[in-house]
Design an enzyme around this catalytic site. Structure first.
Site, PDB file in Angstrom:
ATOM      1  N   CYS A  75       0.773  -1.241   0.000  1.00 32.05           N
ATOM      2  CA  CYS A  75       0.000   0.000   0.000  1.00 32.05           C
ATOM      3  C   CYS A  75       0.805   1.292   0.000  1.00 32.05           C
ATOM      4  O   CYS A  75       0.467   2.210  -0.753  1.00 32.05           O
ATOM      5  CB  CYS A  75      -0.986  -0.005   1.152  1.00 32.05           C
ATOM      6  SG  CYS A  75      -0.232  -0.007   2.772  1.00 32.05           S
ATOM      7  N   HIS A 135      -0.872   6.337   5.537  1.00 31.98           N
ATOM      8  CA  HIS A 135       0.205   5.347   5.394  1.00 31.98           C
ATOM      9  C   HIS A 135       1.302   5.767   4.414  1.00 31.98           C
ATOM     10  O   HIS A 135       1.806   4.970   3.643  1.00 31.98           O
ATOM     11  CB  HIS A 135      -0.366   3.978   5.018  1.00 31.98           C
ATOM     12  CG  HIS A 135       0.454   2.855   5.586  1.00 31.98           C
ATOM     13  ND1 HIS A 135       0.360   1.571   5.155  1.00 31.98           N
ATOM     14  CD2 HIS A 135       1.404   2.855   6.547  1.00 31.98           C
ATOM     15  CE1 HIS A 135       1.205   0.812   5.829  1.00 31.98           C
ATOM     16  NE2 HIS A 135       1.846   1.577   6.674  1.00 31.98           N
TER      17      HIS A 135
END
Length: 142
Positions: A75, A135
């Protein structure tokens, strides 16, 4: 080479489309990007047995990228590439971002000098929002 060119053309088209609306009297187009981790080509739409009527409607009324591939299998680098249109390693996120440096690896964070799509769209009076997981690092000193 073809993938890199396609990626830059796509991001460029998105930005130019948004900026060209600035002189138009019509309201600006809404841009919604949904990034879902670990989702395959058959997890939505006609190939899926999961009922997603709202996403199906968005697809029908908007643009669906059926041959768009993630820049990385994890990710953080994928998010970095999507936001900047650049390879993840060129903006400081070649692997998963973490709050602490891992043994033998530096603490990773999106390079603050990297220009993102929301920053470019802001010039066209767009407002941006990120909902969900950032993130892209923990270095919040801008």
């Amino acid at each position: 080479m073809t993938y890199k060119l396609f990626k830059y053309l796509l991001v460029g088209k998105l930005i130019l489309s948004a900026c060209s609306l600035q002189g138009d009297s019509s309201p600006p187009q809404k841009i919604i990007v949904i990034l879902a981790d670990d989702m395959g080509w058959a997890d939505l739409g006609p190939a899926s047995n999961i009922d997603t009527p709202h996403l199906d409607q968005l697809t029908k009324e908007g643009v669906s990228l059926s041959r768009f591939y993630a820049s990385a299998p994890i990710c953080s680098p994928t998010r970095a590439a999507l936001l900047t249109g650049r390879y993840p390693h060129s903006v400081g996120v070649p692997q998963l971002a973490a709050p602490e440096a891992k043994s033998g690896a530096p603490k990773l964070s999106l390079n603050h000098s990297a220009v993102t799509i929301p920053e470019v769209l802001k010039a066209g009076n767009y407002q941006s929002v990120l909902i969900g997981k950032w993130h892209l690092g923990f270095d919040l000193t801008w």
